[in-house]
Enzyme design. Structure first.
Site, short mmCIF file in Angstrom:
data_model
loop_
_atom_site.label_atom_id
_atom_site.label_comp_id
_atom_site.label_asym_id
_atom_site.label_seq_id
_atom_site.Cartn_x
_atom_site.Cartn_y
_atom_site.Cartn_z
CG ASP A 37 1.53 11.31 1.75
OD1 ASP A 37 1.61 11.56 0.49
OD2 ASP A 37 0.58 10.28 1.84
CG ASP A 72 9.95 9.04 -4.97
OD1 ASP A 72 9.44 8.07 -4.43
OD2 ASP A 72 10.06 9.40 -6.13
CG ASN A 99 -0.90 2.83 3.21
OD1 ASN A 99 -1.66 1.89 2.72
ND2 ASN A 99 -0.92 4.08 3.00
CE1 TYR A 171 -2.83 -0.36 -6.61
CE2 TYR A 171 -4.42 -2.30 -6.95
CZ TYR A 171 -3.76 -1.21 -6.15
OH TYR A 171 -4.11 -1.11 -4.84
CE LYS A 175 -1.12 -2.23 -3.87
NZ LYS A 175 -0.49 -1.69 -2.78
CB THR A 205 -8.19 5.29 -0.67
OG1 THR A 205 -8.06 4.51 -1.73
CG2 THR A 205 -8.42 4.49 0.41
#
Length: 289
Positions: A37, A72, A99, A171, A175, A205
């Site tokens: 992360d 990254d 993810n 986005y 996806k 989230t």
């Protein structure tokens, strides 16, 4: 015995939200986990080593094995270092869970180039970069006579594969690209002992709370008759753990998952069909389509 005993997994974006739940469940099921992360904000800005290390600390405190990584993944070098850390730190790699993601929403007519590039880089390029480095590792093992039993689980979204969401052209495009890439990779990598699947999760989230028109719904929550929180991100992880298991045979699938529901999705299908003899004439198309 856990379903992931002995498996070595890399999970990106695992410091918070759905990724954190993946990491915790994987560790409970016996996997050794590299928790990746960058620790940035929703829009990808900034960095913080804290989230990844906190998940690692929680895993270790529970008797599991984990390493923190803050590379990254949208950079070729960062994705490579992540895969290398799993191989060098734990002696191999069996599972990749892609993810990591960010949001920079905006309507098409006013979306900045930088917002388009940033979202495509983190989601689509980030998924591919980690996948590519892991695939090279597995290909080399296969060529050397050590056939892997590896699994990749990518993260698509309802925004892009089932429900177009205004304000998320970047986005949704990323996806949808991840879903398509999953199917191609599943065809290519099966020969090397690698299965590739994707999920399209719906859960509470940081990103979904910031999604236009959806944040209030996720914040309010929805419960089933037993009082179970259907937006709990922990609802997503059991499917991912099963897809990661060595004895799972599923390959080249995309699953929508939310609360107590799992659906196998299919791609574009023909909704209607018109045919002609000879060459099409414009007026015929207009009349019939």
């Amino acid at each position: 015995m856990g379903v992931l005993d002995g498996r070595i997994a890399v999970i990106t974006g695992a410091g918070r939200g759905i990724g954190r739940e993946h990491a915790l469940l994987f560790a409970r099921e016996g996997a050794k986990v590299v928790v990746n992360d960058l620790g940035g904000a929703n829009d990808g800005s900034g960095s913080d080593a804290g989230p990844a290390q906190e998940v690692v600390d929680e895993i270790v405190a529970g008797g599991g094995e984990a390493l923190a990584n803050t590379d990254d993944v949208s950079t070729w070098e960062g994705a490579g270092r992540l895969v290398d850390q799993a191989v060098e730190g734990f002696g191999g790699l069996d599972v990749v869970v892609n993810n990591a993601g960010i949001l920079r929403d905006g309507f098409v007519a006013s979306l900045d180039e930088s917002d388009w590039d940033a979202v495509l880089n983190v989601h689509l390029k980030g998924h591919f970069a980690v996948l590519r480095h892991a695939a090279a590792h597995w290909k080399d093992r296969s060529k050397a006579g050590e056939q892997p039993s590896a699994s990749v689980i990518n993260t698509a979204s309802a925004s892009g594969v089932t429900v177009p969401n205004a304000g998320q052209a970047n986005y949704g495009a990323a996806k949808a690209g991840i879903a398509a890439m999953t199917l191609v990779a599943a065809e290519e990598l099966e020969r090397y002992g690698v299965r590739v699947n994707a999920i399209a999760p719906i859960a509470r989230t940081r990103l979904t709370l910031a999604t236009p028109g959806m944040g209030a719904l996720f914040a309010a929550g929805v419960e089933d008759e037993s009082g179970h929180d259907l937006f709990d991100p922990a609802n997503i992880s059991p499917l991912v753990a099963w897809l990661a298991a060595a004895d799972c045979s599923i390959n080249g699938k995309v699953f929508a998952v939310q609360g107590g529901s799992i659906q196998e999705l299919q791609g574009w299908t023909a909704a209607r069909n018109i045919d002609c003899e000879g060459a099409w004439q414009i007026e015929d198309i207009a009349a019939r389509l």
